[in-house]
Design an enzyme around this catalytic site. Structure first.
Site, PDB file in Angstrom:
ATOM      1  CG  HIS A 125      -1.312  -9.852  -3.966  1.00  0.00           C
ATOM      2  ND1 HIS A 125       0.077 -10.426  -2.781  1.00  0.00           N
ATOM      3  CD2 HIS A 125      -1.099  -8.758  -3.705  1.00  0.00           C
ATOM      4  CE1 HIS A 125       0.693  -9.660  -2.632  1.00  0.00           C
ATOM      5  NE2 HIS A 125       0.148  -8.493  -3.236  1.00  0.00           N
TER       6      HIS A 125
ATOM      7  CB  CYS B 179       2.960 -10.180  -4.333  1.00  0.00           C
ATOM      8  SG  CYS B 179       3.320  -8.302  -3.527  1.00  0.00           S
TER       9      CYS B 179
ATOM     10  CD  GLU C 173       7.391  -7.231  -3.843  1.00  0.00           C
ATOM     11  OE1 GLU C 173       7.347  -5.832  -4.243  1.00  0.00           O
ATOM     12  OE2 GLU C 173       6.522  -8.377  -4.302  1.00  0.00           O
TER      13      GLU C 173
ATOM     14  CB  SER D  21       3.167  -3.320  -7.813  1.00  0.00           C
ATOM     15  OG  SER D  21       2.859  -3.630  -6.523  1.00  0.00           O
TER      16      SER D  21
ATOM     17  CB  SER E  42       0.013   0.667  -5.273  1.00  0.00           C
ATOM     18  OG  SER E  42      -0.771   0.093  -4.065  1.00  0.00           O
TER      19      SER E  42
HETATM   20  N1  CAA Z   1     -12.568   2.302  11.386  1.00  0.00           N
HETATM   21  C1  CAA Z   1     -12.643   1.732  10.257  1.00  0.00           C
HETATM   22  N2  CAA Z   1     -12.503   2.269   9.123  1.00  0.00           N
HETATM   23  C2  CAA Z   1     -11.490   2.879   8.895  1.00  0.00           C
HETATM   24  C3  CAA Z   1     -10.898   3.929  10.147  1.00  0.00           C
HETATM   25  C4  CAA Z   1     -11.878   3.538  11.379  1.00  0.00           C
HETATM   26  N3  CAA Z   1     -11.367   4.219  12.465  1.00  0.00           N
HETATM   27  N4  CAA Z   1     -10.428   4.862   9.936  1.00  0.00           N
HETATM   28  C5  CAA Z   1     -10.124   4.637   8.316  1.00  0.00           C
HETATM   29  N5  CAA Z   1     -10.841   3.834   8.077  1.00  0.00           N
HETATM   30  C6  CAA Z   1     -10.514   2.683   6.489  1.00  0.00           C
HETATM   31  C7  CAA Z   1     -10.719   3.781   5.494  1.00  0.00           C
HETATM   32  O1  CAA Z   1     -12.182   4.062   5.368  1.00  0.00           O
HETATM   33  C8  CAA Z   1     -10.309   2.973   4.351  1.00  0.00           C
HETATM   34  O2  CAA Z   1     -11.203   1.352   4.303  1.00  0.00           O
HETATM   35  P1  CAA Z   1     -11.714   1.940   2.447  1.00  0.00           P
HETATM   36  O3  CAA Z   1      -9.855   1.794   1.347  1.00  0.00           O
HETATM   37  O4  CAA Z   1     -12.726   0.530   2.381  1.00  0.00           O
HETATM   38  O5  CAA Z   1     -12.190   3.347   2.572  1.00  0.00           O
HETATM   39  C9  CAA Z   1      -8.917   1.909   5.606  1.00  0.00           C
HETATM   40  O6  CAA Z   1      -9.282   2.153   6.503  1.00  0.00           O
HETATM   41  C10 CAA Z   1      -7.563   2.436   5.040  1.00  0.00           C
HETATM   42  O7  CAA Z   1      -7.656   3.500   5.418  1.00  0.00           O
HETATM   43  P2  CAA Z   1      -7.314   5.086   4.819  1.00  0.00           P
HETATM   44  O8  CAA Z   1      -7.041   4.402   2.771  1.00  0.00           O
HETATM   45  O9  CAA Z   1      -6.330   6.273   5.697  1.00  0.00           O
HETATM   46  O10 CAA Z   1      -5.641   4.288   4.788  1.00  0.00           O
HETATM   47  P3  CAA Z   1      -4.020   4.767   4.630  1.00  0.00           P
HETATM   48  O11 CAA Z   1      -3.879   6.006   3.804  1.00  0.00           O
HETATM   49  O12 CAA Z   1      -2.914   5.528   5.548  1.00  0.00           O
HETATM   50  O13 CAA Z   1      -3.435   3.489   4.295  1.00  0.00           O
HETATM   51  C11 CAA Z   1      -2.756   2.381   1.711  1.00  0.00           C
HETATM   52  C12 CAA Z   1      -3.782   2.593   3.113  1.00  0.00           C
HETATM   53  C13 CAA Z   1      -2.342   3.186   0.668  1.00  0.00           C
HETATM   54  C14 CAA Z   1      -3.296   0.956   0.508  1.00  0.00           C
HETATM   55  C15 CAA Z   1      -1.361   2.558   2.844  1.00  0.00           C
HETATM   56  O14 CAA Z   1      -2.390   0.835   3.070  1.00  0.00           O
HETATM   57  C16 CAA Z   1      -0.629   1.407   1.214  1.00  0.00           C
HETATM   58  O15 CAA Z   1       0.278   2.429   1.573  1.00  0.00           O
HETATM   59  N6  CAA Z   1      -0.344  -0.302   1.499  1.00  0.00           N
HETATM   60  C17 CAA Z   1       1.242  -0.717   0.774  1.00  0.00           C
HETATM   61  C18 CAA Z   1       0.745  -0.458  -0.269  1.00  0.00           C
HETATM   62  C19 CAA Z   1      -0.301  -1.567  -0.817  1.00  0.00           C
HETATM   63  O16 CAA Z   1      -0.501  -2.365  -0.275  1.00  0.00           O
HETATM   64  N7  CAA Z   1      -1.156  -1.500  -2.149  1.00  0.00           N
HETATM   65  C20 CAA Z   1      -2.405  -2.907  -2.261  1.00  0.00           C
HETATM   66  C21 CAA Z   1      -2.571  -3.015  -3.862  1.00  0.00           C
HETATM   67  S1  CAA Z   1      -0.426  -2.729  -4.330  1.00  0.00           S
HETATM   68  C22 CAA Z   1      -0.036  -4.646  -3.940  1.00  0.00           C
HETATM   69  O17 CAA Z   1      -1.602  -5.266  -3.584  1.00  0.00           O
HETATM   70  C23 CAA Z   1       0.639  -4.922  -4.308  1.00  0.00           C
HETATM   71  C24 CAA Z   1       1.979  -4.984  -2.473  1.00  0.00           C
HETATM   72  O18 CAA Z   1       1.762  -6.154  -2.534  1.00  0.00           O
HETATM   73  C25 CAA Z   1       2.190  -3.910  -1.752  1.00  0.00           C
END
Ligand code: CAA
Length: 440
Positions: free
Chosen positions: A244, A120, A83, A364, A211
Site C-alpha cells: 500500500h 485503504c 473511503e 488506517s 499513522s
Molecule cells: N530533501 C529531501 N528530503 C526531505 C526534505 C528535503 N529538502 N525535506 C524533508 N525531507 C524528508 C523528511 O526527512 C521525511 O523523510 P523521513 O520520514 O524518511 O525522515 C520526508 O521528507 C517527509 O518530511 P516530513 O516528515 O517533514 O513531512 P510532513 O511532516 O510534512 O508530512 C506526513 C509527512 C506526516 C506523513 C504527511 O504526508 C501526512 O500526514 N500524510 C497523510 C497520512 C499518511 O499518508 N500516512 C501514511 C501511513 S497511513 C496510510 O498509509 C493510510 C493512508 O493511505 C492515508
C-alpha cells in the site's frame, strides 16, 4: 483446484494533475526535494469538476468490460471499495451499475452489489470477498467486478495535502485468471487505532506521524502472521512486493522493516550486530530507549548494505513508478503498485509467468494484510492493454489558482461552480445529482 484470481485490471486517473515540485512546493515555501526525494512524489492526480468516485469507477469498469467483451450477464457481483462515499445507505456500486447499464446490453438485476469500508485495505478485502464467493461455488460461472475508487483529498494546509490523489482501479475476479492467482494463505495485523479518521466528515483528521508508526506496526504483525500459515518468507521468493503506497517514502520505511524480517543471511545479520555491539533484540537491553536507539542504528546500517539496496531496487522500486505520478488513491493504491511492477517487468522483457508477488495491503484504523500471488500465463496481454501512460500524459496541469478552485469544488461544504478544465471524451460525468453519471 481451479485457480481463482485477478483476470484483468483497468486504471482510471482523475483528469487533472498537481505538480508538487513545480506548483505546490513554491506556494508552501518548501524545498521541492521534500516532495520528490522525501515523500517520493512528483505529482498528484486530481478530479476535474465533473469527476467523482462514481464516474472514475464506472469509467474504469466500462473500459475493462469493453476490452474483455463482457456483458452484465457475465458479472455476478459488483463490490466498490472506497473511503470517499457520499451515501450512508445506497452503495456506490448501485450508482456504478446504473452508469454501466446505459451502455451495455442487459442489466445487473441478478448481481449482488455492495460497498466495502476499511480505509485503504477495503480494495483487498473486496478481492477476498470475490475470491471466497467463487471458491464457495456461489458464482454460477460468473465473474466478480471489484472497483477501488477514491478522491483522496485532505483539508487545505493539512500535512497530508502533499499526498493527495484521485483515481479508480477496476478488477475482474474469475476462475482461471489471466493475470494473477490469489493465495489461500493470508496474514493479518489488526488493532483499534485513531490516527486517521473521517467520522461524518469529508476530509480526514490525521495524526500523520503516528499513522506512519501504526502502518509499520500492523505490517510487522501481518508478516509474522502470514509466515505462521505460509512458512518462512525468504527475500528471494518474490519477484516484486507491492505495498500500500500512501506515498513512496512510506514504502521505503516498510520495505526496510520487511527486509529485516525476511533476510535469511545470518552472516550479514551477525556482522551488523557486531557493529552495534549486540543483536538488536529487546531482551539484550536494560531500557526500551536503549533498545530503540540500537535498533535505529542497526536499521541505518542495514539500509546501506549492498544486499538491501539491490533487493530494494529490484523488488520494491518498480512498484512505485505510477504512484510517484498520481499520489495516494487510498483503496486503489496497492493495486496500482501491482500494476506498476508488472508494467516494469513487461517493459524490461522479464518473463513473469509462474513468478510470485508478495502483496502487502493496509488500511488506517488499522489493519494490514499480506498474501502472495502467482503471475499467470496471460499477464503480458493484460498489462499491455493498460493505457495508463497516455492517461497520465493527457492530464491538465493545474496552476495554483486552478488547484484552489478545484479543491473547493470537491469540498462538499462549499457551493462553488467551476468550469471544466478538460473536455470529457466518451466518459461518464457527474453533472449534478439529478443526472448522475451521464455519459458524454
Ligand atoms: N530533501 C529531501 N528530503 C526531505 C526534505 C528535503 N529538502 N525535506 C524533508 N525531507 C524528508 C523528511 O526527512 C521525511 O523523510 P523521513 O520520514 O524518511 O525522515 C520526508 O521528507 C517527509 O518530511 P516530513 O516528515 O517533514 O513531512 P510532513 O511532516 O510534512 O508530512 C506526513 C509527512 C506526516 C506523513 C504527511 O504526508 C501526512 O500526514 N500524510 C497523510 C497520512 C499518511 O499518508 N500516512 C501514511 C501511513 S497511513 C496510510 O498509509 C493510510 C493512508 O493511505 C492515508
Amino acid at each position: 483446484m481451479t485457480a481463482v484470481g485477478i483476470d484483468a485490471i483497468e486504471i482510471w486517473t482523475g483528469n487533472l494533475k498537481l505538480d508538487l515540485p513545480g506548483t505546490f512546493a513554491p506556494e508552501k515555501g518548501e524545498d521541492p526535494e521534500k516532495y520528490t526525494k522525501g515523500l517520493g512524489l512528483n505529482a498528484s492526480s486530481f478530479p476535474d469538476s465533473y469527476e467523482d468516485i462514481v464516474t472514475m469507477g464506472a469509467n474504469a469498469a466500462h473500459r475493462l468490460m469493453e476490452r474483455k467483451g463482457l456483458e452484465p450477464d457475465d458479472i455476478g457481483r459488483i463490490d466498490v471499495a472506497t473511503e470517499s462515499a457520499f451515501d450512508n445507505s445506497k452503495p456506490v456500486s448501485t450508482y456504478v451499475a446504473g452508469c454501466l447499464e446505459q451502455v451495455f446490453e442487459g442489466d445487473f438485476h441478478h448481481a449482488n452489489k455492495g460497498e466495502r469500508k476499511f480505509a485503504c485495505i477495503a480494495g483487498t478485502q473486496s478481492l477476498d470477498d470475490a475470491y471466497n464467493w467463487i471458491r464457495a461455488g456461489r458464482n454460477r460461472g460468473r465473474s466478480a467486478l471489484v472497483i477501488a475508487t477514491d478522491t483522496a483529498l485532505y483539508a487545505r494546509g493539512d500535512a497530508g495535502e502533499a499526498t493527495q490523489g484521485a483515481g479508480a482501479v477496476a478488477m475482474l475476479i474469475s476462475e482461471d485468471p489471466n493475470l494473477v492467482e490469489l493465495s489461500a494463505e493470508q496474514g493479518y495485523g489488526s488493532a483499534d487505532e485513531t490516527d486517521f479518521l473521517k467520522p461524518n466528515q469529508q476530509f480526514p483528521s490525521v495524526d500523520g506521524k503516528r499513522s506512519v508508526q501504526v502502518y509499520l506496526a500492523r505490517m510487522r504483525e501481518a508478516l509474522k502472521d502470514y509466515e505462521s500459515v505460509a512458512g518462512d518468507v525468504h527475500e528471494a521468493d518474490f519477484a516484486y512486493a507491492p505495498f500500500h503506497t500512501p506515498f513512496p517514502g512510506m514504502v521505503r520505511k516498510a520495505a526496510l522493516l520487511a527486509y529485516r524480517h525476511v533476510i535469511r543471511d545470518t552472516t550479514l545479520e551477525d556482522d551488523l550486530a557486531d557493529e552495534i555491539g549486540r543483536q538488536p533484540r529487546p531482551e539484550a537491553f536494560d531500557t526500551d530507549d536503549d533498545y530503540r536507539d540500537a535498533l535505529r542504528e542497526y536499521m541505518d546500517l542495514l539500509k546501506e548494505t549492498e544486499a538491501y539496496q539491490e533487493w530494494y531496487a529490484e523488488t520494491i522500486d518498480p512498484t512505485l513508478s505510477i504512484s510517484r505520478e498520481v499520489g495516494n488513491w487510498y483503496t486503489g493504491s496497492v493495486h496500482v503498485a501491482r500494476a506498476s511492477a508488472l508494467k516494469h517487468a513487461l517493459e524490461n522483457g522479464r518473463d513473469m509467468t509462474g513468478e510470485s508477488l508478495l502483496v502487502a495491503s493496509y488500511g488506517s484504523g488499522a489493519q494490514a494484510e499480506i498474501h502472495s500471488e502467482v503471475v499467470q500465463e496471460g499477464w503480458e496481454d493484460e498489462i499491455e492493454a493498460l493505457n495508463v501512460d497516455e492517461q497520465l500524459e493527457d492530464r491538465y496541469d493545474m496552476s495554483w489558482d486552478d488547484y484552489e478552485e478545484v479543491h473547493d469544488v470537491h469540498n462538499h461544504d462549499m457551493d462553488v461552480d467551476v468550469e471544466e478544465f478538460t473536455a470529457p471524451e466518451s466518459e461518464f460525468v457527474f453533472d449534478g445529482w439529478g443526472r448522475m453519471g451521464e455519459r458524454k
